[in-house]
Design a protein around this motif. Structure first.
Motif, PDB file in Angstrom:
ATOM      1  N   ARG A 129       0.852  -1.195   0.000  1.00  0.00           N
ATOM      2  CA  ARG A 129       0.000   0.000   0.000  1.00  0.00           C
ATOM      3  C   ARG A 129       0.891   1.249   0.000  1.00  0.00           C
ATOM      4  NH1 ARG A 129      -2.821  -0.181   4.861  1.00  0.00           N
ATOM      5  NH2 ARG A 129      -1.515   1.442   5.789  1.00  0.00           N
ATOM      6  N   GLU A 180       1.113   5.472   0.161  1.00  0.00           N
ATOM      7  CA  GLU A 180       0.440   6.708   0.578  1.00  0.00           C
ATOM      8  C   GLU A 180       1.427   7.871   0.515  1.00  0.00           C
ATOM      9  OE1 GLU A 180      -1.107   6.132   4.482  1.00  0.00           O
ATOM     10  OE2 GLU A 180      -2.693   4.747   3.846  1.00  0.00           O
ATOM     11  N   TRP A 181       0.903   9.050   0.139  1.00  0.00           N
ATOM     12  CA  TRP A 181       1.679  10.293   0.185  1.00  0.00           C
ATOM     13  C   TRP A 181       0.964  11.261   1.125  1.00  0.00           C
ATOM     14  CZ3 TRP A 181       6.281  12.112  -1.632  1.00  0.00           C
ATOM     15  CH2 TRP A 181       6.967  11.323  -2.568  1.00  0.00           C
ATOM     16  N   LYS A 182       1.759  11.954   1.947  1.00  0.00           N
ATOM     17  CA  LYS A 182       1.222  12.938   2.882  1.00  0.00           C
ATOM     18  C   LYS A 182       2.041  14.215   2.797  1.00  0.00           C
ATOM     19  CE  LYS A 182      -0.178   9.340   6.162  1.00  0.00           C
ATOM     20  NZ  LYS A 182       0.019   8.780   7.525  1.00  0.00           N
ATOM     21  N   PHE A 208      -3.461  14.270   3.645  1.00  0.00           N
ATOM     22  CA  PHE A 208      -3.213  13.275   2.607  1.00  0.00           C
ATOM     23  C   PHE A 208      -3.085  13.936   1.243  1.00  0.00           C
ATOM     24  CE2 PHE A 208      -4.945  10.205   5.689  1.00  0.00           C
ATOM     25  CZ  PHE A 208      -4.013   9.181   5.540  1.00  0.00           C
ATOM     26  N   TYR A 241      -2.074  11.443  -1.489  1.00  0.00           N
ATOM     27  CA  TYR A 241      -2.491  10.236  -2.223  1.00  0.00           C
ATOM     28  C   TYR A 241      -2.873   9.182  -1.203  1.00  0.00           C
ATOM     29  CZ  TYR A 241      -2.278   6.288  -5.478  1.00  0.00           C
ATOM     30  OH  TYR A 241      -2.569   5.176  -6.242  1.00  0.00           O
ATOM     31  N   TYR A 242      -4.129   8.688  -1.299  1.00  0.00           N
ATOM     32  CA  TYR A 242      -4.625   7.744  -0.295  1.00  0.00           C
ATOM     33  C   TYR A 242      -5.635   6.801  -0.946  1.00  0.00           C
ATOM     34  CZ  TYR A 242      -7.097   5.929   3.795  1.00  0.00           C
ATOM     35  OH  TYR A 242      -7.676   5.095   4.728  1.00  0.00           O
ATOM     36  N   ASP A 243      -5.467   5.518  -0.629  1.00  0.00           N
ATOM     37  CA  ASP A 243      -6.391   4.483  -1.103  1.00  0.00           C
ATOM     38  C   ASP A 243      -6.532   4.499  -2.627  1.00  0.00           C
ATOM     39  OD1 ASP A 243      -8.080   2.339  -0.773  1.00  0.00           O
ATOM     40  OD2 ASP A 243      -9.863   3.556  -0.395  1.00  0.00           O
ATOM     41  N   VAL A 263      -6.090  13.327  -3.378  1.00  0.00           N
ATOM     42  CA  VAL A 263      -7.056  13.927  -2.465  1.00  0.00           C
ATOM     43  C   VAL A 263      -6.992  15.443  -2.560  1.00  0.00           C
ATOM     44  CG1 VAL A 263      -7.773  14.097  -0.035  1.00  0.00           C
ATOM     45  CG2 VAL A 263      -6.831  11.954  -0.920  1.00  0.00           C
ATOM     46  N   CYS A 279       6.507   9.935   1.655  1.00  0.00           N
ATOM     47  CA  CYS A 279       6.064   8.738   0.945  1.00  0.00           C
ATOM     48  C   CYS A 279       6.120   7.558   1.907  1.00  0.00           C
ATOM     49  CB  CYS A 279       6.930   8.485  -0.280  1.00  0.00           C
ATOM     50  SG  CYS A 279       6.565   6.944  -1.153  1.00  0.00           S
ATOM     51  N   GLU A 280       4.991   6.867   2.100  1.00  0.00           N
ATOM     52  CA  GLU A 280       4.915   5.727   3.014  1.00  0.00           C
ATOM     53  C   GLU A 280       4.507   4.473   2.232  1.00  0.00           C
ATOM     54  OE1 GLU A 280       2.232   6.662   6.148  1.00  0.00           O
ATOM     55  OE2 GLU A 280       3.485   8.277   6.972  1.00  0.00           O
ATOM     56  N   GLU A 320       9.413   4.524   4.891  1.00  0.00           N
ATOM     57  CA  GLU A 320       9.025   5.874   4.482  1.00  0.00           C
ATOM     58  C   GLU A 320      10.253   6.690   4.120  1.00  0.00           C
ATOM     59  OE1 GLU A 320       8.796   8.216   8.725  1.00  0.00           O
ATOM     60  OE2 GLU A 320       7.013   7.095   8.094  1.00  0.00           O
TER      61      GLU A 320
END
Length: 305
Positions: free
Chosen positions: A51, A53-55, A63, A65-67, A71, A100-101, A113
């Motif tokens: 998975r 994700e970007w925060k 967020f 980028y999520y799921d 966003v 980036c995770e 990350e």
């Protein structure tokens, strides 16, 4: 038997490669309204579908980028390839730290990350200039120049009559702070009269200058100052003398007496105590005034306390 045990020990002692996340460019600098690439590369132990994700890390974490989708303000102007994100037409609001995770639940170490810092470069804007129109010789004068929008911060050059003023010059009557844009004259002279403007530069785009303003340096008119002081002293003396003279001759004194209000048929008449005394003297002298109708009464004299 011995060979089987040795092989088992070798397998158990083999190094485990956990999920690792890196970036080819942890610091990214781009011009405003251009595209920016936020690099993120990962490697997992066994999980083939981790998975991602970007925060964005500001005062609060939000967020990007999520799921599997972007966003908020990043929708419609960002794309992802692998784990690397590309932002289109970035502005100053996009500047900041991003994370980036990558989560790999099937790996021994399930989370990795990396951080990427985005700096949006802004060319100089027309600076604001503060140039006094006039000053007196020998006084302290400061000229100010400031551009609050350029990134990185601008450095400043001052011009007099379209000629650049050197920052370091022997026997100069001024000092220039190229970082704050302040030009200081400790003691201006008539030779400093001229038209001044400044230019802001930061290496991102072309320099910007403010409009020139003329500064006139004049000598202090000592005779005019002395004349003004003498005239002011004379006026104060005349005012004081006039007040003393008026008080000495009783112009400020008042007649004392009491007033009475006597109701009449159609209103009220105001009669002072001095009028009453005057009436008593008239009665004692044997003379009486002819009677008057109430409506004929007129107030003739009154002194108030």
């Amino acid at each position: 038997m011995f060979l089987s045990v040795a092989l088992l020990i070798l397998i158990q002692s083999a190094p485990v490669v956990p999920v690792t996340v890196t970036s080819r460019s942890p610091g990214v600098e781009v011009h405003e309204f251009s595209d920016a690439e936020l690099s993120c590369e990962f490697r997992t132990e066994t999980d083939k579908n981790p998975r991602i994700e970007w925060k964005k890390i500001d005062k609060d974490v939000s967020f990007v980028y999520y799921d599997g989708s972007f966003v908020g303000s990043f929708q419609g102007r960002a794309e992802i390839k692998g784990a690397t994100v590309r932002l289109r037409r970035v502005t100053q609001t996009d500047a900041g730290k991003y994370r980036c995770e990558v989560s790999a639940p099937q790996d021994t170490v399930t989370l990795g990350e990396t951080n990427v810092t985005l700096t949006v470069l802004v060319p100089p804007h027309t600076p604001s200039c503060d140039v006094p129109s006039s000053a007196l010789t020998g006084s302290l004068v400061q000229l100010r120049c400031r551009d609050r929008h350029s990134i990185p911060a601008a450095v400043y050059t001052w011009y007099k009559d379209n000629s650049a003023l050197p920052i370091l010059q022997a026997n100069a009557t001024y000092t220039i702070n190229e970082n704050t844009g302040v030009l200081t004259f400790q003691k201006v002279s008539r030779a400093d009269t001229g038209q001044y403007h400044c230019e802001a530069r930061n290496g991102v785009g072309p320099g910007k200058s403010c409009l020139g303003t003329r500064m006139q340096i004049d000598d202090l008119n000592v005779a005019a100052v002395v004349s003004g002081v003498v005239l002011l002293a004379l006026l104060l003396f005349l005012c004081a003398f006039g007040g003393f003279y008026a008080h000495r001759h009783g112009l400020f004194s008042r007649h004392r007496g009491r007033s009475f209000w006597i109701p009449q048929c159609h209103g009220a008449a105001h009669i002072s105590s001095q009028n009453l005394h005057r009436t008593e003297h008239t009665q004692n002298s044997g003379y009486s005034h002819p009677p008057k109708e109430p409506q004929d009464f007129k107030h003739t004299q009154s002194f108030m306390l």
